[in-house]
Scaffold this motif. Structure first.
Motif, PDB file in Angstrom:
ATOM      1  N   THR A 200      -9.444  -5.841   3.709  1.00 52.06           N
ATOM      2  CA  THR A 200      -8.507  -5.441   2.774  1.00 52.06           C
ATOM      3  C   THR A 200      -7.328  -5.251   3.283  1.00 52.06           C
ATOM      4  OG1 THR A 200      -9.044  -3.017   3.216  1.00 52.06           O
ATOM      5  CG2 THR A 200     -10.152  -4.374   1.409  1.00 52.06           C
ATOM      6  N   HIS A 201      -5.974  -5.035   2.738  1.00 54.24           N
ATOM      7  CA  HIS A 201      -4.843  -4.834   3.420  1.00 54.24           C
ATOM      8  C   HIS A 201      -4.609  -3.602   4.209  1.00 54.24           C
ATOM      9  CE1 HIS A 201      -3.924  -7.815   0.366  1.00 54.24           C
ATOM     10  NE2 HIS A 201      -2.482  -7.913   0.771  1.00 54.24           N
ATOM     11  N   ARG A 202      -5.397  -2.462   3.504  1.00 51.96           N
ATOM     12  CA  ARG A 202      -5.442  -1.178   4.178  1.00 51.96           C
ATOM     13  C   ARG A 202      -6.366  -1.232   5.553  1.00 51.96           C
ATOM     14  NH1 ARG A 202      -2.845   2.652   1.218  1.00 51.96           N
ATOM     15  NH2 ARG A 202      -2.602   2.109  -1.031  1.00 51.96           N
ATOM     16  N   ALA A 203      -7.287  -1.954   5.437  1.00 49.91           N
ATOM     17  CA  ALA A 203      -8.164  -1.928   6.491  1.00 49.91           C
ATOM     18  C   ALA A 203      -7.566  -2.517   7.668  1.00 49.91           C
ATOM     19  CB  ALA A 203      -9.739  -2.505   6.066  1.00 49.91           C
ATOM     20  N   LEU A 204      -7.113  -3.941   7.318  1.00 45.70           N
ATOM     21  CA  LEU A 204      -6.680  -4.458   8.640  1.00 45.70           C
ATOM     22  C   LEU A 204      -5.358  -4.022   9.125  1.00 45.70           C
ATOM     23  CD1 LEU A 204      -7.708  -7.526   9.621  1.00 45.70           C
ATOM     24  CD2 LEU A 204      -8.637  -6.686   7.766  1.00 45.70           C
ATOM     25  N   VAL A 205      -4.652  -3.227   8.243  1.00 45.08           N
ATOM     26  CA  VAL A 205      -3.379  -2.401   9.016  1.00 45.08           C
ATOM     27  C   VAL A 205      -4.117  -1.316   9.833  1.00 45.08           C
ATOM     28  CG1 VAL A 205      -1.500  -0.923   8.248  1.00 45.08           C
ATOM     29  CG2 VAL A 205      -1.779  -3.251   6.999  1.00 45.08           C
ATOM     30  N   ALA A 206      -4.860  -0.784   9.302  1.00 43.87           N
ATOM     31  CA  ALA A 206      -5.588   0.380  10.334  1.00 43.87           C
ATOM     32  C   ALA A 206      -6.093  -0.210  11.404  1.00 43.87           C
ATOM     33  CB  ALA A 206      -6.540   1.195   9.459  1.00 43.87           C
ATOM     34  N   LEU A 207      -6.516  -1.628  11.426  1.00 37.11           N
ATOM     35  CA  LEU A 207      -7.257  -2.165  12.654  1.00 37.11           C
ATOM     36  C   LEU A 207      -5.871  -2.631  13.713  1.00 37.11           C
ATOM     37  CD1 LEU A 207     -10.142  -3.944  11.500  1.00 37.11           C
ATOM     38  CD2 LEU A 207     -10.266  -2.204  13.221  1.00 37.11           C
ATOM     39  N   TYR A 208      -4.781  -2.976  12.991  1.00 40.06           N
ATOM     40  CA  TYR A 208      -3.782  -3.919  13.469  1.00 40.06           C
ATOM     41  C   TYR A 208      -2.844  -3.165  13.354  1.00 40.06           C
ATOM     42  CZ  TYR A 208      -7.634  -6.970  14.588  1.00 40.06           C
ATOM     43  OH  TYR A 208      -8.655  -7.344  14.948  1.00 40.06           O
TER      44      TYR A 208
ATOM     45  N   LEU B 222       5.133  -4.667  11.648  1.00 46.51           N
ATOM     46  CA  LEU B 222       6.009  -5.936  11.748  1.00 46.51           C
ATOM     47  C   LEU B 222       6.092  -6.680  10.259  1.00 46.51           C
ATOM     48  CD1 LEU B 222       5.183  -7.657  15.148  1.00 46.51           C
ATOM     49  CD2 LEU B 222       7.329  -6.694  14.462  1.00 46.51           C
ATOM     50  N   GLN B 223       4.853  -6.570   9.680  1.00 49.65           N
ATOM     51  CA  GLN B 223       4.723  -7.322   8.371  1.00 49.65           C
ATOM     52  C   GLN B 223       4.786  -6.411   7.141  1.00 49.65           C
ATOM     53  OE1 GLN B 223       1.221  -9.624  10.903  1.00 49.65           O
ATOM     54  NE2 GLN B 223       1.383 -10.558   8.814  1.00 49.65           N
ATOM     55  N   GLY B 224       5.340  -5.374   7.136  1.00 48.76           N
ATOM     56  CA  GLY B 224       5.690  -4.699   5.851  1.00 48.76           C
ATOM     57  C   GLY B 224       4.962  -3.536   5.470  1.00 48.76           C
ATOM     58  N   ALA B 225       4.326  -2.878   6.311  1.00 54.36           N
ATOM     59  CA  ALA B 225       3.466  -2.150   6.048  1.00 54.36           C
ATOM     60  C   ALA B 225       3.856  -0.640   6.662  1.00 54.36           C
ATOM     61  CB  ALA B 225       1.686  -2.096   6.343  1.00 54.36           C
TER      62      ALA B 225
ATOM     63  N   MET C 175      -2.448  10.963  -1.190  1.00 51.84           N
ATOM     64  CA  MET C 175      -1.598  10.392  -1.689  1.00 51.84           C
ATOM     65  C   MET C 175      -1.586   8.961  -1.259  1.00 51.84           C
ATOM     66  SD  MET C 175       2.624  11.245  -1.363  1.00 51.84           S
ATOM     67  CE  MET C 175       3.044  10.488   0.033  1.00 51.84           C
ATOM     68  N   SER C 176      -1.254   7.978  -2.308  1.00 55.13           N
ATOM     69  CA  SER C 176      -1.467   6.657  -2.133  1.00 55.13           C
ATOM     70  C   SER C 176      -0.159   6.044  -1.823  1.00 55.13           C
ATOM     71  CB  SER C 176      -2.282   6.112  -3.414  1.00 55.13           C
ATOM     72  OG  SER C 176      -2.478   4.449  -3.028  1.00 55.13           O
ATOM     73  N   ILE C 177       0.025   5.344  -0.762  1.00 53.80           N
ATOM     74  CA  ILE C 177       1.280   4.826  -0.460  1.00 53.80           C
ATOM     75  C   ILE C 177       1.164   3.046  -0.721  1.00 53.80           C
ATOM     76  CG2 ILE C 177       2.733   4.033   1.404  1.00 53.80           C
ATOM     77  CD1 ILE C 177       2.811   6.844   0.749  1.00 53.80           C
ATOM     78  N   SER C 178       2.011   2.779  -1.533  1.00 47.15           N
ATOM     79  CA  SER C 178       1.863   1.211  -1.793  1.00 47.15           C
ATOM     80  C   SER C 178       2.622   0.411  -0.935  1.00 47.15           C
ATOM     81  CB  SER C 178       2.342   0.908  -3.250  1.00 47.15           C
ATOM     82  OG  SER C 178       3.631   1.198  -3.295  1.00 47.15           O
ATOM     83  N   PHE C 179       2.267  -0.750  -0.393  1.00 54.15           N
ATOM     84  CA  PHE C 179       2.974  -1.686   0.439  1.00 54.15           C
ATOM     85  C   PHE C 179       2.351  -3.099   0.183  1.00 54.15           C
ATOM     86  CE2 PHE C 179      -0.982  -0.610   2.608  1.00 54.15           C
ATOM     87  CZ  PHE C 179      -1.497  -1.449   3.083  1.00 54.15           C
ATOM     88  N   ARG C 180       3.330  -4.045   0.726  1.00 57.54           N
ATOM     89  CA  ARG C 180       2.990  -5.372   0.673  1.00 57.54           C
ATOM     90  C   ARG C 180       2.841  -5.976   2.206  1.00 57.54           C
ATOM     91  NH1 ARG C 180       2.835  -7.943  -4.340  1.00 57.54           N
ATOM     92  NH2 ARG C 180       1.521  -9.446  -3.162  1.00 57.54           N
ATOM     93  N   ILE C 181       1.824  -6.642   2.467  1.00 56.94           N
ATOM     94  CA  ILE C 181       1.852  -7.312   3.834  1.00 56.94           C
ATOM     95  C   ILE C 181       2.268  -8.935   3.539  1.00 56.94           C
ATOM     96  CG2 ILE C 181       0.550  -8.235   5.723  1.00 56.94           C
ATOM     97  CD1 ILE C 181      -1.339  -6.091   4.915  1.00 56.94           C
ATOM     98  N   ARG C 182       3.213  -9.157   4.412  1.00 54.59           N
ATOM     99  CA  ARG C 182       3.925 -10.571   4.575  1.00 54.59           C
ATOM    100  C   ARG C 182       3.172 -11.409   5.379  1.00 54.59           C
ATOM    101  NH1 ARG C 182       8.213  -7.371   4.407  1.00 54.59           N
ATOM    102  NH2 ARG C 182       8.327  -7.566   6.737  1.00 54.59           N
ATOM    103  N   CYS C 183       2.689 -12.578   4.909  1.00 54.47           N
ATOM    104  CA  CYS C 183       1.763 -13.473   5.768  1.00 54.47           C
ATOM    105  C   CYS C 183       2.467 -13.715   7.298  1.00 54.47           C
ATOM    106  CB  CYS C 183       1.482 -14.640   5.163  1.00 54.47           C
ATOM    107  SG  CYS C 183       0.575 -15.810   6.131  1.00 54.47           S
ATOM    108  N   CYS C 184       1.855 -13.859   8.226  1.00 54.66           N
ATOM    109  CA  CYS C 184       2.352 -14.048   9.533  1.00 54.66           C
ATOM    110  C   CYS C 184       2.950 -15.437   9.801  1.00 54.66           C
ATOM    111  CB  CYS C 184       1.536 -13.728  10.663  1.00 54.66           C
ATOM    112  SG  CYS C 184       0.023 -14.628  10.848  1.00 54.66           S
ATOM    113  N   LEU C 185       2.384 -16.303   8.895  1.00 57.34           N
ATOM    114  CA  LEU C 185       2.680 -17.916   8.910  1.00 57.34           C
ATOM    115  C   LEU C 185       3.876 -18.137   7.967  1.00 57.34           C
ATOM    116  CD1 LEU C 185      -0.846 -18.815   9.405  1.00 57.34           C
ATOM    117  CD2 LEU C 185       1.110 -19.225  11.299  1.00 57.34           C
TER     118      LEU C 185
END
Length: 139
Positions: free
Chosen positions: A86-94, A100-103, A1-11
């Motif tokens: 990618t969004h998914r890769a960086l969220v998995a790493l961090y 904190l940023q919406g994921a 199942m694919s979950i959609s999300f958006r990451i807000r930039c930290c800056l």
């Protein structure tokens, strides 16, 4: 199942375009921009907020400087980038930053899947810390 999300930039706090990469920045960015929320940035902010020099004219680093990772030559803001992906890769790493940023939906979904023990531990720790910090509604 694919979950959609958006990451807000930290800056800039704007949604990072899905077509663009996400860039993880290190503690030196956090020192220079203490109002950052998380460490995942958009490419535009990395370019716009970057700096040209980590050293003083007389030699040595600027006061309070936090060293770049050992594999980097520590000379400017580009030395203080941890990862790009990618969004998914960086969220998995961090995952802490992702939460904190919406994921949050994606992190919770990923934590419920069969993943490597190392990733499972990282996700569990991040979610535990995140859940403790969330205000309880209705009390």
């Amino acid at each position: 199942m694919s979950i959609s999300f958006r990451i807000r930039c930290c800056l800039c706090a704007k949604n990072i375009p899905l077509a663009g990469d996400v860039i993880a920045v290190d503690a030196e960015w956090q020192r220079r921009y203490p109002k950052m929320r998380g460490i995942l940035a958009c490419e535009r902010c990395v370019i716009d907020y970057g700096w040209n020099c980590c050293t003083k004219t007389a030699g040595g680093f600027v006061d309070g400087h936090i060293a770049a990772p050992p594999e980097q030559v520590d000379m400017d803001s580009w030395s203080h980038l941890l990862e790009r992906g990618t969004h998914r890769a960086l969220v998995a790493l961090y995952p802490q930053a992702g939460l904190l940023q919406g994921a949050e939906p994606y992190v919770r979904s990923l934590a419920s899947r069969k993943v490597s023990p190392r990733l499972a531990a990282r996700l569990t720790e991040a979610l535990g810390d995140f859940d403790v910090r969330q205000p309880v509604v209705g009390t």
